[in-house]
Design an enzyme around this catalytic site. Structure first.
Site, PDB file in Angstrom:
ATOM      1  N   LYS A   1       0.847  -1.268  -0.222  1.00  0.00           N
ATOM      2  CA  LYS A   1      -0.130  -0.079  -0.006  1.00  0.00           C
ATOM      3  C   LYS A   1       0.895   1.274  -0.017  1.00  0.00           C
ATOM      4  CE  LYS A   1      -3.796  -2.551   0.658  1.00  0.00           C
ATOM      5  NZ  LYS A   1      -3.224  -3.817   1.139  1.00  0.00           N
TER       6      LYS A   1
ATOM      7  N   LYS B   1      -8.154   1.231   4.560  1.00  0.00           N
ATOM      8  CA  LYS B   1      -7.632  -0.008   4.549  1.00  0.00           C
ATOM      9  C   LYS B   1      -6.363  -0.289   5.080  1.00  0.00           C
ATOM     10  CE  LYS B   1      -6.266   0.702  -0.311  1.00  0.00           C
ATOM     11  NZ  LYS B   1      -6.270   0.330  -1.648  1.00  0.00           N
TER      12      LYS B   1
ATOM     13  N   ARG C   1      -5.549  -5.049 -12.577  1.00  0.00           N
ATOM     14  CA  ARG C   1      -4.427  -5.669 -12.426  1.00  0.00           C
ATOM     15  C   ARG C   1      -3.470  -5.690 -13.628  1.00  0.00           C
ATOM     16  NH1 ARG C   1      -2.499  -9.069  -8.432  1.00  0.00           N
ATOM     17  NH2 ARG C   1      -3.604  -7.412  -6.978  1.00  0.00           N
TER      18      ARG C   1
ATOM     19  N   ARG D   1     -10.956  -6.421 -12.349  1.00  0.00           N
ATOM     20  CA  ARG D   1     -11.497  -7.157 -11.382  1.00  0.00           C
ATOM     21  C   ARG D   1     -12.917  -6.442 -11.108  1.00  0.00           C
ATOM     22  NH1 ARG D   1      -6.649  -7.686  -7.821  1.00  0.00           N
ATOM     23  NH2 ARG D   1      -6.448  -5.643  -8.807  1.00  0.00           N
TER      24      ARG D   1
ATOM     25  N   ARG E   1     -15.467  -3.413  -3.510  1.00  0.00           N
ATOM     26  CA  ARG E   1     -14.301  -4.068  -3.885  1.00  0.00           C
ATOM     27  C   ARG E   1     -14.266  -4.930  -5.123  1.00  0.00           C
ATOM     28  NH1 ARG E   1     -13.991  -7.368   1.789  1.00  0.00           N
ATOM     29  NH2 ARG E   1     -16.120  -7.865   0.788  1.00  0.00           N
TER      30      ARG E   1
ATOM     31  N   ASP F   1      -2.274  -2.270  -9.533  1.00  0.00           N
ATOM     32  CA  ASP F   1      -3.631  -2.184  -9.066  1.00  0.00           C
ATOM     33  C   ASP F   1      -3.976  -0.613  -9.461  1.00  0.00           C
ATOM     34  OD1 ASP F   1      -3.692  -4.583  -8.291  1.00  0.00           O
ATOM     35  OD2 ASP F   1      -4.218  -4.215  -6.337  1.00  0.00           O
TER      36      ASP F   1
ATOM     37  N   GLU G   1      -2.291   0.343  -5.605  1.00  0.00           N
ATOM     38  CA  GLU G   1      -1.541  -0.515  -4.966  1.00  0.00           C
ATOM     39  C   GLU G   1      -0.317  -0.909  -5.602  1.00  0.00           C
ATOM     40  OE1 GLU G   1      -3.387  -3.559  -2.433  1.00  0.00           O
ATOM     41  OE2 GLU G   1      -4.854  -2.271  -1.856  1.00  0.00           O
TER      42      GLU G   1
ATOM     43  N   ASN H   1       1.606  -4.316  -5.801  1.00  0.00           N
ATOM     44  CA  ASN H   1       1.664  -6.019  -5.315  1.00  0.00           C
ATOM     45  C   ASN H   1       2.993  -6.623  -5.677  1.00  0.00           C
ATOM     46  OD1 ASN H   1      -1.310  -6.709  -3.985  1.00  0.00           O
ATOM     47  ND2 ASN H   1      -1.256  -5.394  -5.978  1.00  0.00           N
TER      48      ASN H   1
END
Length: 325
Positions: free
Chosen positions: A132, A167, A216, A231, A239, A279, A287, A289
């Site tokens: 994050k 979050k 993604r 997504r 979400r 993301d 984000e 990852n």
């Protein structure tokens, strides 16, 4: 002829969902690839890392894998302990949470690096690049964002922005994510829940573009895969995570997606982050990852790519470069 040995540090292979597991995709690609020498594939878990007299050791179990949803792995040997340098490559694919045991694993894997093992992703980068907080290095790519462990700071941010996502910094799969407004009667309990124990929280402006998907973008050795997996949230959800019921739709990268990838790529390569998932919601990076990015199999299935093989080819280049030094 010498043998190439690749170990994968992962959650128990028995527990994965094979048709959508990116770690399995990479293991399958490793088996298919012509390395110019025989390949042996091993798996281990965090509990299988150890250090004896300053040297890293792994408890390994030899395995073969198959693209079969009923029988996707077969043990070839019983587990045994070997010095870290027994393997040439270790893929670090343990899912979050990123807790002290995860940090401990990176310390042990750093010793393995010193013993000549190529660890993907680089252990120091796994420690340094919180999934994050790392986006703070690229503010030009992001929406309004606050990282804080102070409830008053977070309340002021929510009051200023109006519609906010909160979050935790150490979660995955959509866990612990809340959408709040300044007049939300649950704001106090949400903050109490997230800040419990002195945790730090990320607050971001809610992006309505989430209705079109939380995209993604997979980066392999600094290069974006040309397709992203959007997504799309389930009805009534904010979400997009597949683990939270989202639906994955692969699509070509947009110009903005490519621009974000270009902004981030140099830092990824400099830090030794060979496989990363960006993301993106709408036009904004949300984000980065680095621990165990997923979505390979969904993109492969919809566009005929072979992202696992892209990763193996990048690993082969790294091995050749190291051998030439």
């Amino acid at each position: 002829m010498s043998v190439l040995r690749i170990a994968v540090l992962m959650d128990p292979i028995e527990s994965i969902t094979p048709y959508k597991d990116s770690t399995l995709a990479m293991m399958l690609a490793a088996q298919r690839k012509d390395w110019g020498q025989p390949l042996e594939l091993y798996v281990c878990q965090q509990s299988d890392l150890m250090v004896r007299d300053g040297k890293a050791q792994f408890r390994l179990r030899k395995v073969s894998v198959a693209d079969d949803n009923q029988r996707w792995f077969e043990w070839l040997e019983e587990s045994r302990v070997e010095p870290a340098e027994f393997v040439d490559v270790l893929l670090m694919r343990k899912d979050p949470p990123f807790d002290i045991e995860y940090v401990t694993s990176t310390w042990l894997l750093e010793l393995a690096e010193q013993q000549g093992v190529l660890v993907v992703n680089k252990p120091q980068a796994l420690r340094d690049c919180n999934e994050k907080a790392f986006i703070a290095q690229f503010p030009q790519c992001c929406t309004d964002t606050l990282i804080s462990r102070d409830a008053a700071d977070l309340r002021r941010f929510v009051a200023e922005i109006g519609d906010v996502i909160l979050k935790p910094l150490d979660g995955m799969g959509g866990a612990g994510i809340f959408r709040v407004t300044a007049t939300d009667p649950n704001l106090s309990v949400v903050l109490e829940t997230l800040l419990h124990g002195g945790a730090t929280v990320m607050a971001q402006r809610f992006l309505p573009a989430i209705k079109d998907g939380d995209k993604r973008i997979l980066m392999v050795d600094g290069e974006p895969v040309p397709y992203t997996l959007a997504r799309i949230p389930a009805e009534g959800e904010t979400r997009g995570n597949i683990a939270a019921g989202g639906r994955g739709v692969a699509q070509p990268l947009t110009e903005q997606d490519r621009w974000i990838a270009e902004q981030v790529a140099p830092a990824l390569k400099a830090r030794g982050l060979l496989l990363v998932g960006l993301d993106v919601i709408g036009d904004c990076l949300t984000e980065i990852n680095v621990t165990s990015p997923t979505c390979m199999r969904e993109i492969d299935a919809q566009f005929g790519t072979d992202i696992g093989m892209d990763v193996m080819n990048a690993i082969e280049r790294k091995l050749r470069a190291a051998a030439a030094e």
